[in-house]
Design a protein around this motif. Structure first.
Motif, PDB file in Angstrom:
ATOM      1  N   ALA A   1       6.732  -2.309  -5.868  1.00 25.48           N
ATOM      2  CA  ALA A   1       5.190  -1.991  -6.544  1.00 25.48           C
ATOM      3  C   ALA A   1       4.955  -0.771  -7.359  1.00 25.48           C
ATOM      4  O   ALA A   1       4.604  -0.425  -8.216  1.00 25.48           O
ATOM      5  CB  ALA A   1       4.500  -2.101  -5.381  1.00 25.48           C
ATOM      6  N   LEU A   2       6.119  -0.213  -6.273  1.00 30.00           N
ATOM      7  CA  LEU A   2       5.975   1.033  -6.705  1.00 30.00           C
ATOM      8  C   LEU A   2       6.866   1.362  -8.197  1.00 30.00           C
ATOM      9  O   LEU A   2       6.254   2.480  -9.462  1.00 30.00           O
ATOM     10  CB  LEU A   2       6.820   2.145  -6.292  1.00 30.00           C
ATOM     11  CG  LEU A   2       6.841   4.107  -6.363  1.00 30.00           C
ATOM     12  CD1 LEU A   2       5.116   4.276  -6.662  1.00 30.00           C
ATOM     13  CD2 LEU A   2       7.623   4.556  -5.091  1.00 30.00           C
ATOM     14  N   HIS A   3       8.477   0.698  -8.734  1.00 33.61           N
ATOM     15  CA  HIS A   3       8.301   0.584  -9.940  1.00 33.61           C
ATOM     16  C   HIS A   3       7.667   0.129 -11.288  1.00 33.61           C
ATOM     17  O   HIS A   3       7.433   0.368 -12.216  1.00 33.61           O
ATOM     18  CB  HIS A   3       9.637  -0.799  -9.491  1.00 33.61           C
ATOM     19  CG  HIS A   3      10.238  -0.771 -11.019  1.00 33.61           C
ATOM     20  ND1 HIS A   3      10.871   0.444 -11.966  1.00 33.61           N
ATOM     21  CD2 HIS A   3      10.559  -2.577 -11.583  1.00 33.61           C
ATOM     22  CE1 HIS A   3      11.439  -0.253 -13.534  1.00 33.61           C
ATOM     23  NE2 HIS A   3      11.603  -2.295 -13.025  1.00 33.61           N
ATOM     24  N   LEU A   4       6.998  -1.122 -10.712  1.00 35.45           N
ATOM     25  CA  LEU A   4       5.679  -1.531 -11.836  1.00 35.45           C
ATOM     26  C   LEU A   4       5.194  -0.647 -12.000  1.00 35.45           C
ATOM     27  O   LEU A   4       4.762  -0.601 -13.367  1.00 35.45           O
ATOM     28  CB  LEU A   4       5.546  -2.831 -11.400  1.00 35.45           C
ATOM     29  CG  LEU A   4       6.572  -3.924 -10.955  1.00 35.45           C
ATOM     30  CD1 LEU A   4       6.191  -5.737 -10.508  1.00 35.45           C
ATOM     31  CD2 LEU A   4       7.514  -5.029 -12.180  1.00 35.45           C
ATOM     32  N   ALA A   5       4.035  -0.136 -10.994  1.00 37.56           N
ATOM     33  CA  ALA A   5       3.270   1.008 -11.758  1.00 37.56           C
ATOM     34  C   ALA A   5       3.898   2.404 -12.118  1.00 37.56           C
ATOM     35  O   ALA A   5       3.142   2.638 -12.951  1.00 37.56           O
ATOM     36  CB  ALA A   5       2.610   1.396  -9.516  1.00 37.56           C
TER      37      ALA A   5
ATOM     38  N   ARG B   1       1.004  -1.388   0.409  1.00 37.55           N
ATOM     39  CA  ARG B   1      -0.215   0.084  -0.547  1.00 37.55           C
ATOM     40  C   ARG B   1       0.742   1.357   0.088  1.00 37.55           C
ATOM     41  O   ARG B   1       0.180   2.822   0.438  1.00 37.55           O
ATOM     42  CB  ARG B   1      -0.655   0.196   1.388  1.00 37.55           C
ATOM     43  CG  ARG B   1      -1.577  -1.455   1.609  1.00 37.55           C
ATOM     44  CD  ARG B   1      -2.474  -1.628  -0.351  1.00 37.55           C
ATOM     45  NE  ARG B   1      -3.571  -0.546  -0.611  1.00 37.55           N
ATOM     46  CZ  ARG B   1      -4.842  -0.483  -0.932  1.00 37.55           C
ATOM     47  NH1 ARG B   1      -5.627  -1.893  -0.039  1.00 37.55           N
ATOM     48  NH2 ARG B   1      -5.738   0.446  -1.031  1.00 37.55           N
ATOM     49  N   ILE B   2       2.056   0.566  -0.163  1.00 33.38           N
ATOM     50  CA  ILE B   2       3.104   2.491  -0.202  1.00 33.38           C
ATOM     51  C   ILE B   2       2.466   3.700  -1.573  1.00 33.38           C
ATOM     52  O   ILE B   2       3.155   4.556  -0.892  1.00 33.38           O
ATOM     53  CB  ILE B   2       4.512   1.508   0.036  1.00 33.38           C
ATOM     54  CG1 ILE B   2       5.263   1.680   0.873  1.00 33.38           C
ATOM     55  CG2 ILE B   2       5.190   3.394  -1.075  1.00 33.38           C
ATOM     56  CD1 ILE B   2       5.946   1.037   1.174  1.00 33.38           C
ATOM     57  N   PRO B   3       2.691   2.778  -2.481  1.00 33.25           N
ATOM     58  CA  PRO B   3       2.035   3.807  -3.638  1.00 33.25           C
ATOM     59  C   PRO B   3       0.730   4.124  -3.204  1.00 33.25           C
ATOM     60  O   PRO B   3       0.911   5.815  -3.208  1.00 33.25           O
ATOM     61  CB  PRO B   3       1.977   2.882  -4.621  1.00 33.25           C
ATOM     62  CG  PRO B   3       2.641   1.279  -4.225  1.00 33.25           C
ATOM     63  CD  PRO B   3       2.697   1.052  -2.706  1.00 33.25           C
TER      64      PRO B   3
ATOM     65  N   GLN C   1       0.798   8.863  -2.191  1.00 31.48           N
ATOM     66  CA  GLN C   1      -0.089   9.662  -3.101  1.00 31.48           C
ATOM     67  C   GLN C   1      -0.779  10.205  -2.498  1.00 31.48           C
ATOM     68  O   GLN C   1      -1.313  11.572  -2.323  1.00 31.48           O
ATOM     69  CB  GLN C   1      -1.497   8.494  -4.282  1.00 31.48           C
ATOM     70  CG  GLN C   1      -1.697  10.062  -5.126  1.00 31.48           C
ATOM     71  CD  GLN C   1      -2.510   9.371  -5.924  1.00 31.48           C
ATOM     72  OE1 GLN C   1      -2.916   8.079  -6.044  1.00 31.48           O
ATOM     73  NE2 GLN C   1      -3.855   9.467  -6.946  1.00 31.48           N
ATOM     74  N   GLN C   2      -1.037   9.783  -1.492  1.00 22.32           N
ATOM     75  CA  GLN C   2      -2.137  10.113   0.129  1.00 22.32           C
ATOM     76  C   GLN C   2      -1.249  11.506   0.400  1.00 22.32           C
ATOM     77  O   GLN C   2      -1.660  12.173   0.608  1.00 22.32           O
ATOM     78  CB  GLN C   2      -2.840   9.486   0.873  1.00 22.32           C
ATOM     79  CG  GLN C   2      -3.357  10.127   2.609  1.00 22.32           C
ATOM     80  CD  GLN C   2      -3.821   8.247   3.277  1.00 22.32           C
ATOM     81  OE1 GLN C   2      -4.607   7.416   2.778  1.00 22.32           O
ATOM     82  NE2 GLN C   2      -3.560   8.278   4.065  1.00 22.32           N
TER      83      GLN C   2
END
Length: 406
Positions: free
Chosen positions: A250-254, A48-50, A54-55
């Protein structure tokens, strides 16, 4: 057999009684559940870091500073947890830190700025560092009492918990808010602690390090502190990669490869799956290749996999790279800790474990700073560089008198 098997014993009588009468299988099950819970909760946070980024409106550098709160809290706690374990026992400390970890997980989605996020991550990091030191201390005692090299199974449980936590995060990422998701994980963590905690609280550690026999003491006395530090650095290099993938994969992929949120969350899940498979087969691999070859082969495999994961032009190729990286890193950390323990007993295990988990916690903020200065894919190539360094150090220790054991 893995070298950890060379420094094991069970207390045979004495004032503490016969540990053979203790329900060791129940202790092992309960401790395995705590390892799995640790991985499950940590993975639930990282996927849930991405959304948290953003939040809070944080840049990559701001997020790196906030994640440094995890590292700072953990490092401070790790220096104190050993004393707490000696005073109160590793089992009560494991239960207490599991409660704190579960509760602190609900705090990050309540923040609205990088500063407030960093402050609550201090608490999360303190709990995370504490439970890892306490669990590993308890595991060392239980391995000694069982007289079997089962340490990789505990680390496999952590990886399995991470896989399940990341998988669940991927499933709910599009339908649940971070607040609802992490609050649910808090409840799950408290329930599991309530179920497994009493088993640890009813029974002290069955085989304290002080009870190791004279033969193991002689091995420790002849061990080299410098070699212990080398194995600790090997653990740090590989755990750096695990922490980096957990927080930035996850952030790299997104962000860089424009993957769907579910696919992005699956990156760490796939990494954890291959790491779990590698650790479950770790004993057989060590028996076949020996420790030095396992270290070298694992480091080189992880380096190649991470280069693919960081520089691949498509999300699916990056996922393959993450999978190969997990397979390569799987047994390096347990082997490094085992060899440090063979040289210096429990103090060697503690040194290597602390350095290793320090690498896991320091990796994410380092990646954040490098991503601001260069790019995130370039920053992730440092994982490959350190894995290759671990392989080189593993090969350099081949003439160590404990390196030929398998």
């Amino acid at each position: 057999m893995p070298l950890l098997n060379k420094v094991r014993t069970a207390v045979s009588g004495g004032s503490r009684g016969d540990t053979a009468s203790l329900p060791l299988s129940r202790l092992r099950t309960a401790l395995t559940l705590f390892f799995a819970l640790d991985g499950f909760l940590f993975a639930g946070w990282v996927v849930r870091i991405p959304a948290i980024k953003q939040q809070t409106g944080a840049s990559a550098g701001d997020l790196g500073l906030a994640l440094l709160g995890v590292s700072a809290g953990a490092v401070v706690t790790m220096t104190l947890t050993g004393r707490l374990c000696r005073r109160y026992g590793s089992h009560p400390v494991t239960v207490a830190t599991a409660v704190l970890l579960s509760l602190s997980l609900a705090l990050p989605p309540l923040t609205r700025s990088p500063l407030s996020l960093g402050l609550v991550l201090l608490v999360f990091g303190a709990a995370y560092g504490g439970i890892n030191v306490a669990m590993n201390s308890a595991a060392v005692d239980l391995v000694a009492a069982l007289r079997r090299p089962v340490m990789p199974s505990f680390h496999a449980a952590f990886s399995l918990g991470g896989m399940l936590g990341a998988g669940l995060g991927g499933l709910v990422a599009g339908s649940l808010s971070p607040t609802a998701h992490l609050l649910g994980l808090t409840v799950a963590g408290l329930l599991l602690t309530a179920a497994a905690g009493p088993v640890l609280l009813r029974h002290p550690s069955p085989a304290p390090p002080e009870a190791l026999p004279a033969q193991a003491s002689a091995v420790r006395a002849g061990g080299s502190r410098r070699a212990v530090l080398v194995f600790g650095v090997i653990a740090l290099c590989t755990a750096y990669g695990e922490g980096a993938l957990a927080d930035w994969g996850a952030l790299h992929l997104a962000q860089d490869l424009h993957a769907h949120p579910g696919v992005a969350a699956a990156g760490y899940s796939l990494f954890a799956l291959t790491m779990t498979a590698g650790r479950l087969s770790g004993t057989a691999l060590l028996e076949r290749l020996g420790q030095t070859r396992t270290l070298v082969a694992g480091g080189l495999t992880a380096a190649a996999g991470m280069l693919l994961g960081a520089l691949a032009p498509t999300a699916w190729a990056a996922l393959l790279g993450f999978a190969v990286t997990g397979l390569g890193l799987a047994n390096i950390f347990p082997v490094a800790v085992a060899r440090a323990g063979a040289l210096a007993g429990p103090s060697g295990v503690a040194t290597a474990s602390t350095l290793g988990y320090g690498g896991m916690l320091l990796g994410p903020p380092t990646i954040g700073f490098l991503a601001d200065w260069f790019t995130l894919p370039v920053a992730l190539t440092t994982v490959a560089a350190l894995a290759a360094g671990a392989a080189a150090m593993g090969y350099a220790t081949r003439n160590n008198r404990t390196s030929k054991a398998s």
